[in-house]
Scaffold this motif. Structure first.
Motif, mmCIF file in Angstrom:
data_model
loop_
_atom_site.group_PDB
_atom_site.id
_atom_site.type_symbol
_atom_site.label_atom_id
_atom_site.label_comp_id
_atom_site.label_asym_id
_atom_site.label_seq_id
_atom_site.Cartn_x
_atom_site.Cartn_y
_atom_site.Cartn_z
ATOM 1 N N ASP A 115 0.858 -1.180 0.000
ATOM 2 C CA ASP A 115 0.000 0.000 0.000
ATOM 3 C C ASP A 115 0.898 1.236 0.000
ATOM 4 O O ASP A 115 1.638 1.470 0.952
ATOM 5 C CB ASP A 115 -0.897 -0.015 1.251
ATOM 6 C CG ASP A 115 -1.992 1.046 1.161
ATOM 7 O OD1 ASP A 115 -1.678 2.192 0.765
ATOM 8 O OD2 ASP A 115 -3.146 0.736 1.496
ATOM 9 N N ARG A 117 0.393 4.180 0.579
ATOM 10 C CA ARG A 117 0.171 5.092 1.697
ATOM 11 C C ARG A 117 1.078 4.771 2.875
ATOM 12 O O ARG A 117 1.448 5.643 3.662
ATOM 13 C CB ARG A 117 -1.296 5.036 2.141
ATOM 14 C CG ARG A 117 -2.242 5.602 1.101
ATOM 15 C CD ARG A 117 -3.690 5.376 1.495
ATOM 16 N NE ARG A 117 -4.033 3.953 1.514
ATOM 17 C CZ ARG A 117 -5.247 3.487 1.774
ATOM 18 N NH1 ARG A 117 -6.233 4.331 2.039
ATOM 19 N NH2 ARG A 117 -5.485 2.199 1.775
ATOM 20 N N MET A 118 1.411 3.484 2.982
ATOM 21 C CA MET A 118 2.306 3.097 4.078
ATOM 22 C C MET A 118 3.690 3.702 3.870
ATOM 23 O O MET A 118 4.342 4.110 4.832
ATOM 24 C CB MET A 118 2.379 1.569 4.172
ATOM 25 C CG MET A 118 3.157 1.057 5.379
ATOM 26 S SD MET A 118 2.574 1.685 6.976
ATOM 27 C CE MET A 118 4.089 2.357 7.651
ATOM 28 N N ASN A 120 4.286 6.535 2.534
ATOM 29 C CA ASN A 120 4.171 7.930 2.946
ATOM 30 C C ASN A 120 4.359 8.065 4.453
ATOM 31 O O ASN A 120 5.100 8.929 4.926
ATOM 32 C CB ASN A 120 2.800 8.503 2.572
ATOM 33 C CG ASN A 120 2.628 8.628 1.078
ATOM 34 O OD1 ASN A 120 3.616 8.695 0.346
ATOM 35 N ND2 ASN A 120 1.391 8.663 0.618
ATOM 36 N N ILE A 121 3.681 7.215 5.178
ATOM 37 C CA ILE A 121 3.813 7.267 6.634
ATOM 38 C C ILE A 121 5.256 6.997 7.029
ATOM 39 O O ILE A 121 5.840 7.725 7.831
ATOM 40 C CB ILE A 121 2.873 6.234 7.301
ATOM 41 C CG1 ILE A 121 1.408 6.612 7.035
ATOM 42 C CG2 ILE A 121 3.144 6.165 8.798
ATOM 43 C CD1 ILE A 121 0.411 5.611 7.602
ATOM 44 N N HIS A 122 5.809 5.955 6.437
ATOM 45 C CA HIS A 122 7.192 5.590 6.739
ATOM 46 C C HIS A 122 8.126 6.788 6.536
ATOM 47 O O HIS A 122 8.991 7.070 7.370
ATOM 48 C CB HIS A 122 7.627 4.427 5.841
ATOM 49 C CG HIS A 122 9.023 3.941 6.069
ATOM 50 N ND1 HIS A 122 9.309 2.654 6.475
ATOM 51 C CD2 HIS A 122 10.221 4.560 5.950
ATOM 52 C CE1 HIS A 122 10.620 2.521 6.609
ATOM 53 N NE2 HIS A 122 11.200 3.651 6.283
ATOM 54 N N THR A 124 7.410 10.092 6.349
ATOM 55 C CA THR A 124 7.150 11.403 6.948
ATOM 56 C C THR A 124 6.783 11.370 8.428
ATOM 57 O O THR A 124 6.890 12.395 9.106
ATOM 58 C CB THR A 124 6.008 12.116 6.197
ATOM 59 O OG1 THR A 124 4.823 11.324 6.307
ATOM 60 C CG2 THR A 124 6.367 12.325 4.742
ATOM 61 N N ALA A 125 6.362 10.224 8.948
ATOM 62 C CA ALA A 125 5.877 10.193 10.334
ATOM 63 C C ALA A 125 6.975 10.543 11.329
ATOM 64 O O ALA A 125 6.704 11.067 12.412
ATOM 65 C CB ALA A 125 5.285 8.818 10.671
ATOM 66 N N VAL A 133 13.101 7.310 10.563
ATOM 67 C CA VAL A 133 12.563 5.951 10.520
ATOM 68 C C VAL A 133 13.462 5.055 9.667
ATOM 69 O O VAL A 133 13.733 5.358 8.500
ATOM 70 C CB VAL A 133 11.126 5.952 9.965
ATOM 71 C CG1 VAL A 133 10.612 4.523 9.830
ATOM 72 C CG2 VAL A 133 10.204 6.757 10.872
ATOM 73 N N HIS A 136 10.009 -0.474 9.287
ATOM 74 C CA HIS A 136 8.731 -0.544 9.992
ATOM 75 C C HIS A 136 8.131 -1.937 9.876
ATOM 76 O O HIS A 136 8.572 -2.746 9.060
ATOM 77 C CB HIS A 136 7.750 0.492 9.431
ATOM 78 C CG HIS A 136 7.193 0.119 8.087
ATOM 79 N ND1 HIS A 136 7.721 0.615 6.906
ATOM 80 C CD2 HIS A 136 6.180 -0.711 7.731
ATOM 81 C CE1 HIS A 136 7.041 0.109 5.888
ATOM 82 N NE2 HIS A 136 6.104 -0.700 6.358
#
Lengths: 160, 160
Positions: A115, A117-118, A120-122, A124-125, A133, A136
């Motif tokens: 996905d 979107r994952m 993106n999280i990886h 920028t989170a 990071v 994950h």
DNA sequence: CTCGGTGCAAAGCTTTTGCATCCGC
DNA sequence: GCGGATGCAAAAGCTTTGCACCGAG
């Protein structure tokens, strides 16, 4: 995925470079374990790998399997997962695109998915938290909407 | 979070309803464990909880702690995490908003964070795969960009 | 030749299980 | 009183460690 000589050559080189960089010895056991892993596909645990080595000509110990897996994880040729059971699961990671895992709560089989979107999280989170990071683990636990998922060959290997 | 009598009352009711629904017995040990968990904050493992129970008047066994934690996880009053170590970590979950975890690769401390994008994935990723996602586990492993993270009180508890 | 790596077995640690007893219903 | 739940200890399962020997550098 079937055995791939070219792929194996590459990972061996990467492993060699890693061992040199870390001033570790290039033992036959370490290469034997790497090759055994890259000769197969799918997830595996230590006991399965150890059994495969034992059933062949190899004379290896569990201690060496654990030790070598740590090295392979460190140089990113293998990834390690804790799927909520006590036994760690591993999979080869060279040449595979990043993916996450879904575990069927009905039959315990693992499905890989990707996905964007994952990613993106990886990526920028960490900023907000002031962290960088490195990697994950995302696991979705989900009930199968299809009937008879236990016998569906499209689904991955069952975990213990 | 400090002890909260009203909160405790609520979770006790939820647990009672759960036990009734499942035709399980309302033993004093089960309520004692629930209260001990909700009296503290942060992550804990079985050994810590067992130690806390033992150091008080309670006479409980590890077996009962494990058994009761399974029940509390099942009725969603407690959540269970495998942070890549062998020991499972737990945390109370009633009244807490959904969050995920970041583990510092430098000091092993756990930081909670909330990213709405993760909820999107949770809610929609299953559709394509024909699964209904029940819950998920997202862990970011990250290096601390701040200095001296080990001693930063803003960061959560250290895991073994 | 050195000393890091290995095989083997024992130990360690977390979790589960067996069984007699206890107590909620 | 019945049968599920508990305490205790033993067992099980995964991983790590200690030690003597081996072999890469």
């Amino acid at each position: 995925m079937a055995f791939n000589a070219g792929n194996l050559e590459e990972v061996r080189k990467i492993f060699s470079a890693y061992l040199e960089r870390k001033n570790l010895r290039k033992t036959s056991e370490r290469y034997a374990i790497l090759e055994e892993i890259y000769r197969h596909s799918g997830h595996f645990d230590v006991e399965l790998l150890y059994g495969q080595m034992k059933s062949k000509k190899y004379r290896v110990s569990r201690a060496t399997v654990y030790n070598t897996l740590d090295l392979l994880v460190d140089c990113e040729l293998v990834s390690k997962h804790q799927f909520g059971r006590n036994q760690a699961q591993y999979e080869k990671s060279y040449g595979y695109k990043q993916h996450d895992h879904l575990i069927c709560t009905d039959c315990n089989k693992v499905v890989e998915f990707c996905d964007p979107r994952m990613q993106n999280i990886h990526n920028t989170a960490g900023e907000l938290l002031q962290f960088r990071v490195l990697h994950h683990s995302l696991i979705l636990y989900a009930a199968c909407a299809r009937k008879n998922c236990e016998n569906n060959p499209a689904m991955g290997t069952k975990i213990k």
